[in-house]
Design a protein around this motif. Structure first.
Motif, PDB file in Angstrom:
ATOM      1  N   LYS A  68       0.827  -1.192   0.000  1.00 50.22           N
ATOM      2  CA  LYS A  68       0.000   0.000   0.000  1.00 50.22           C
ATOM      3  C   LYS A  68       0.870   1.254   0.000  1.00 50.22           C
ATOM      4  N   LYS A  69       0.350   2.319  -0.612  1.00 49.57           N
ATOM      5  CA  LYS A  69       1.059   3.592  -0.633  1.00 49.57           C
ATOM      6  C   LYS A  69       0.843   4.317   0.688  1.00 49.57           C
ATOM      7  N   LEU A  70       1.792   5.161   1.021  1.00 51.16           N
ATOM      8  CA  LEU A  70       1.692   5.967   2.231  1.00 51.16           C
ATOM      9  C   LEU A  70       1.301   7.390   1.869  1.00 51.16           C
ATOM     10  N   THR A  71       0.527   8.010   2.740  1.00 50.39           N
ATOM     11  CA  THR A  71       0.217   9.427   2.579  1.00 50.39           C
ATOM     12  C   THR A  71       1.444  10.232   2.994  1.00 50.39           C
ATOM     13  N   GLN A  72       1.416  11.518   2.716  1.00 51.05           N
ATOM     14  CA  GLN A  72       2.526  12.390   3.099  1.00 51.05           C
ATOM     15  C   GLN A  72       2.726  12.377   4.619  1.00 51.05           C
TER      16      GLN A  72
ATOM     17  N   ASN B 239      -3.223  12.665  19.408  1.00 53.72           N
ATOM     18  CA  ASN B 239      -4.249  11.698  18.983  1.00 53.72           C
ATOM     19  C   ASN B 239      -4.154  11.426  17.479  1.00 53.72           C
ATOM     20  N   THR B 240      -3.844  12.455  16.715  1.00 47.63           N
ATOM     21  CA  THR B 240      -3.694  12.292  15.264  1.00 47.63           C
ATOM     22  C   THR B 240      -2.491  11.413  14.955  1.00 47.63           C
ATOM     23  N   ILE B 241      -1.390  11.653  15.657  1.00 43.94           N
ATOM     24  CA  ILE B 241      -0.183  10.845  15.451  1.00 43.94           C
ATOM     25  C   ILE B 241      -0.456   9.394  15.843  1.00 43.94           C
ATOM     26  N   ALA B 242      -1.150   9.190  16.948  1.00 46.14           N
ATOM     27  CA  ALA B 242      -1.493   7.831  17.390  1.00 46.14           C
ATOM     28  C   ALA B 242      -2.370   7.129  16.351  1.00 46.14           C
ATOM     29  N   THR B 243      -3.302   7.853  15.764  1.00 47.35           N
ATOM     30  CA  THR B 243      -4.157   7.278  14.721  1.00 47.35           C
ATOM     31  C   THR B 243      -3.335   6.910  13.493  1.00 47.35           C
ATOM     32  N   LEU B 244      -2.414   7.799  13.099  1.00 49.04           N
ATOM     33  CA  LEU B 244      -1.560   7.505  11.946  1.00 49.04           C
ATOM     34  C   LEU B 244      -0.665   6.293  12.217  1.00 49.04           C
ATOM     35  N   LEU B 245      -0.177   6.159  13.445  1.00 48.44           N
ATOM     36  CA  LEU B 245       0.624   4.986  13.804  1.00 48.44           C
ATOM     37  C   LEU B 245      -0.216   3.716  13.718  1.00 48.44           C
ATOM     38  N   LYS B 246      -1.467   3.795  14.142  1.00 47.07           N
ATOM     39  CA  LYS B 246      -2.365   2.645  14.047  1.00 47.07           C
ATOM     40  C   LYS B 246      -2.558   2.243  12.587  1.00 47.07           C
ATOM     41  N   ILE B 247      -2.714   3.229  11.713  1.00 49.25           N
ATOM     42  CA  ILE B 247      -2.866   2.964  10.281  1.00 49.25           C
ATOM     43  C   ILE B 247      -1.591   2.331   9.722  1.00 49.25           C
ATOM     44  N   LEU B 248      -0.435   2.826  10.145  1.00 45.12           N
ATOM     45  CA  LEU B 248       0.840   2.261   9.683  1.00 45.12           C
ATOM     46  C   LEU B 248       1.008   0.811  10.127  1.00 45.12           C
TER      47      LEU B 248
ATOM     48  N   PHE C  72       3.590  -1.463   7.904  1.00 46.03           N
ATOM     49  CA  PHE C  72       4.846  -0.729   7.809  1.00 46.03           C
ATOM     50  C   PHE C  72       5.518  -0.626   9.173  1.00 46.03           C
ATOM     51  N   VAL C  73       4.713  -0.733  10.228  1.00 45.42           N
ATOM     52  CA  VAL C  73       5.188  -0.553  11.602  1.00 45.42           C
ATOM     53  C   VAL C  73       4.716  -1.737  12.431  1.00 45.42           C
ATOM     54  N   GLN C  74       5.555  -2.123  13.385  1.00 44.68           N
ATOM     55  CA  GLN C  74       5.166  -3.161  14.337  1.00 44.68           C
ATOM     56  C   GLN C  74       5.206  -2.578  15.742  1.00 44.68           C
ATOM     57  N   ILE C  75       4.473  -3.217  16.648  1.00 44.66           N
ATOM     58  CA  ILE C  75       4.367  -2.736  18.028  1.00 44.66           C
ATOM     59  C   ILE C  75       4.911  -3.781  18.979  1.00 44.66           C
ATOM     60  N   SER C  76       5.703  -3.316  19.934  1.00 48.35           N
ATOM     61  CA  SER C  76       6.103  -4.117  21.088  1.00 48.35           C
ATOM     62  C   SER C  76       5.519  -3.409  22.303  1.00 48.35           C
ATOM     63  N   ASN C  77       5.191  -4.157  23.329  1.00 46.27           N
ATOM     64  CA  ASN C  77       4.547  -3.544  24.487  1.00 46.27           C
ATOM     65  C   ASN C  77       5.361  -3.678  25.780  1.00 46.27           C
ATOM     66  N   PRO C  78       6.544  -3.129  25.832  1.00 44.05           N
ATOM     67  CA  PRO C  78       7.245  -3.158  27.120  1.00 44.05           C
ATOM     68  C   PRO C  78       6.584  -2.159  28.077  1.00 44.05           C
TER      69      PRO C  78
ATOM     70  N   SER D  81      12.172  -1.568   5.806  1.00 41.14           N
ATOM     71  CA  SER D  81      13.301  -0.635   5.835  1.00 41.14           C
ATOM     72  C   SER D  81      13.062   0.544   4.889  1.00 41.14           C
ATOM     73  N   LYS D  82      13.754   1.608   5.164  1.00 41.34           N
ATOM     74  CA  LYS D  82      13.663   2.794   4.311  1.00 41.34           C
ATOM     75  C   LYS D  82      14.132   2.453   2.899  1.00 41.34           C
ATOM     76  N   SER D  83      15.184   1.654   2.806  1.00 42.83           N
ATOM     77  CA  SER D  83      15.720   1.262   1.510  1.00 42.83           C
ATOM     78  C   SER D  83      14.702   0.445   0.716  1.00 42.83           C
ATOM     79  N   GLU D  84      14.043  -0.497   1.372  1.00 41.90           N
ATOM     80  CA  GLU D  84      13.036  -1.316   0.706  1.00 41.90           C
ATOM     81  C   GLU D  84      11.871  -0.453   0.227  1.00 41.90           C
ATOM     82  N   TYR D  85      11.399   0.454   1.088  1.00 44.53           N
ATOM     83  CA  TYR D  85      10.296   1.328   0.710  1.00 44.53           C
ATOM     84  C   TYR D  85      10.705   2.251  -0.442  1.00 44.53           C
TER      85      TYR D  85
END
Length: 122
Positions: free
Chosen positions: A2-6, A39-48, A53-59, A70-74
């Motif tokens: 999927k493409k990413l927004t700005q 809240n907007t950043i948190a929503t964007l992270l959820k979308i990612l 594109f992003v994974q979550i760890s819960n320490p 990776s940035k190179s792959e993207y």
């Protein structure tokens, strides 16, 4: 893929610069001004995360966000998409376009030729 927004790309730039990942507060702190609401950043992270594109760890119950791609792959995928969409899939057409627009110099072209020659010798 999927493409990413700005806005999503801007967040990914921050995450790629955090090799061990970062918490929401770290990501917000590193974003350029003007910063969106947390809240907007948190929503964007959820979308990612949903776009994989992003994974979550819960320490310690806080979400630690890190890049799943990776940035190179993207960058490679993004470049391939642009090349297919605007240049008939030809990287020669991309280079020709950059030369025509005076965005690539003879020195740049010579550097590319040297890189290609050295790759062939490897």
């Amino acid at each position: 893929m999927k493409k990413l927004t700005q806005a999503e790309e801007q967040i990914m730039q921050v995450i790629w610069n955090l090799p061990d990942g970062g918490f929401l507060k770290d990501i917000i702190e590193l974003l350029p001004e003007p910063k969106a609401h947390s809240n907007t950043i948190a929503t964007l992270l959820k979308i990612l995360v949903e776009k994989e594109f992003v994974q979550i760890s819960n320490p310690n119950r806080n979400n630690l966000y890190s890049a799943k791609i990776s940035k190179s792959e993207y960058s490679g995928l993004r470049m391939a998409g642009l090349t297919d969409s605007f240049f008939e899939g030809s990287y020669a057409n991309v280079v020709s376009f950059l030369v025509d627009k005076n965005q690539m110099s003879i020195d740049d072209l010579e550097t590319l030729i040297q890189q290609l020659k050295s790759k062939q010798n490897d």
